[in-house]
Design an enzyme around this catalytic site. Structure first.
Site, PDB file in Angstrom:
ATOM      1  N   CYS A  24      -5.940   1.499   5.976  1.00 31.40           N
ATOM      2  CA  CYS A  24      -7.000   0.491   6.427  1.00 31.40           C
ATOM      3  C   CYS A  24      -5.737   0.117   7.406  1.00 31.40           C
ATOM      4  CB  CYS A  24      -6.154  -0.786   5.240  1.00 31.40           C
ATOM      5  SG  CYS A  24      -4.775  -1.418   5.354  1.00 31.40           S
ATOM      6  N   HIS A  73       1.217  -1.303  -0.263  1.00 26.80           N
ATOM      7  CA  HIS A  73       0.067  -0.177  -0.109  1.00 26.80           C
ATOM      8  C   HIS A  73       0.725   0.654   0.375  1.00 26.80           C
ATOM      9  CE1 HIS A  73      -4.008  -1.550   1.807  1.00 26.80           C
ATOM     10  NE2 HIS A  73      -3.763  -2.243   0.654  1.00 26.80           N
ATOM     11  N   GLU A 108       0.229   3.961   1.849  1.00 22.79           N
ATOM     12  CA  GLU A 108       1.362   4.143   3.286  1.00 22.79           C
ATOM     13  C   GLU A 108       2.402   3.538   3.202  1.00 22.79           C
ATOM     14  OE1 GLU A 108      -1.707   3.446   2.191  1.00 22.79           O
ATOM     15  OE2 GLU A 108      -3.214   4.027   3.376  1.00 22.79           O
ATOM     16  N   CYS A 150      -1.973  -0.507   7.259  1.00 23.29           N
ATOM     17  CA  CYS A 150      -1.868   0.665   7.171  1.00 23.29           C
ATOM     18  C   CYS A 150      -2.002   2.205   9.194  1.00 23.29           C
ATOM     19  CB  CYS A 150      -2.047   1.862   6.381  1.00 23.29           C
ATOM     20  SG  CYS A 150      -2.061   1.547   4.686  1.00 23.29           S
TER      21      CYS A 150
END
Lengths: 149, 149
Positions: free
Chosen positions: A86, A56, A58, A89
């Site tokens: 999410c 992801h 992040e 993260c």
């Protein structure tokens, strides 16, 4: 003309990252990490390209910012991300003890708040910065990906 | 003599990874990912070595297993980890849709259950396999790290 380094300015940089993800056929989410007026990390979602659910925006931004700083704690930093993080993260941001998280669009389904996960108690959260632009890009992506026919 | 490929067998392999972390001065947590009787990924915590809060054993094991499989979903796989995953690692396991997670020692403080995070609804969870050994290694590490004086 002088540049105003405000939350909109940095969120636009995160949106540019989301657009780069879009161009690669990735779910368009982008992130930047900032200290003061300086961007120290830029990243976008690469889960398909890297065949890795952990890629992801992040997560990569956290790893990159830590590499820049030379330390694993992101105190004094702000993460700008186009979509609400999410639970994975949020968990990484928790460990980083980052000072501030600013996100664009809410994720009422898989966002960390809906999933019950937590940021660090010291982390200040701001939401909804350029949310329309971030959500619009995501909607455009999923409309293209899943055509009605 | 025949080898029994049971949960204890694979948790011992995860414990060997935790011991490798211990030797490097890392919080001793280890993980392996298994399909059938085959270990497809081994990893241990490297947060200090890599200066990166995301470098938990589980995160590296997920990335490594996905690389081995050539796909980002870990259906049919079991992750063995010596300590209960945190919310970050539970979040990554959630996205991977892994079939089974087996952990050793509980983490009543920062474990994903205490933090409110979730595994995927399809993931079967088993806890407490060789918990004493895993907890013992962690206690030994922190006793050495934080001597009473």
């Amino acid at each position: 003309m002088t540049t105003t380094f405000d939350d909109e300015y940095f969120m636009k940089k995160a949106l540019q990252e989301a657009e780069a993800a879009y161009e690669k056929g990735e779910v368009p989410v982008g992130a930047v990490v900032v200290i003061g007026d300086r961007i120290i990390a830029r990243a976008h979602n690469l889960t398909e390209t890297l065949t890795d659910v952990t890629a992801h925006a992040e997560m990569q931004a956290i790893t990159s910012a830590s590499g820049f700083i030379g330390g694993k704690y992101l105190k004094g930093c702000t993460l700008y991300v186009t979509l609400e993080p999410c639970q994975m993260c949020a968990g990484a941001l928790y460990w980083s003890q980052i000072s501030r998280v600013v996100f664009g669009a809410e994720d009422t389904d898989r966002g960390f708040r809906a999933m019950g996960a937590s940021l660090h108690p010291k982390t200040i959260l701001k939401k909804g910065v350029m949310a329309g632009e971030a959500a619009g890009l995501l909607q455009q992506f999923f409309r293209k990906k899943r055509p009605r026919h």
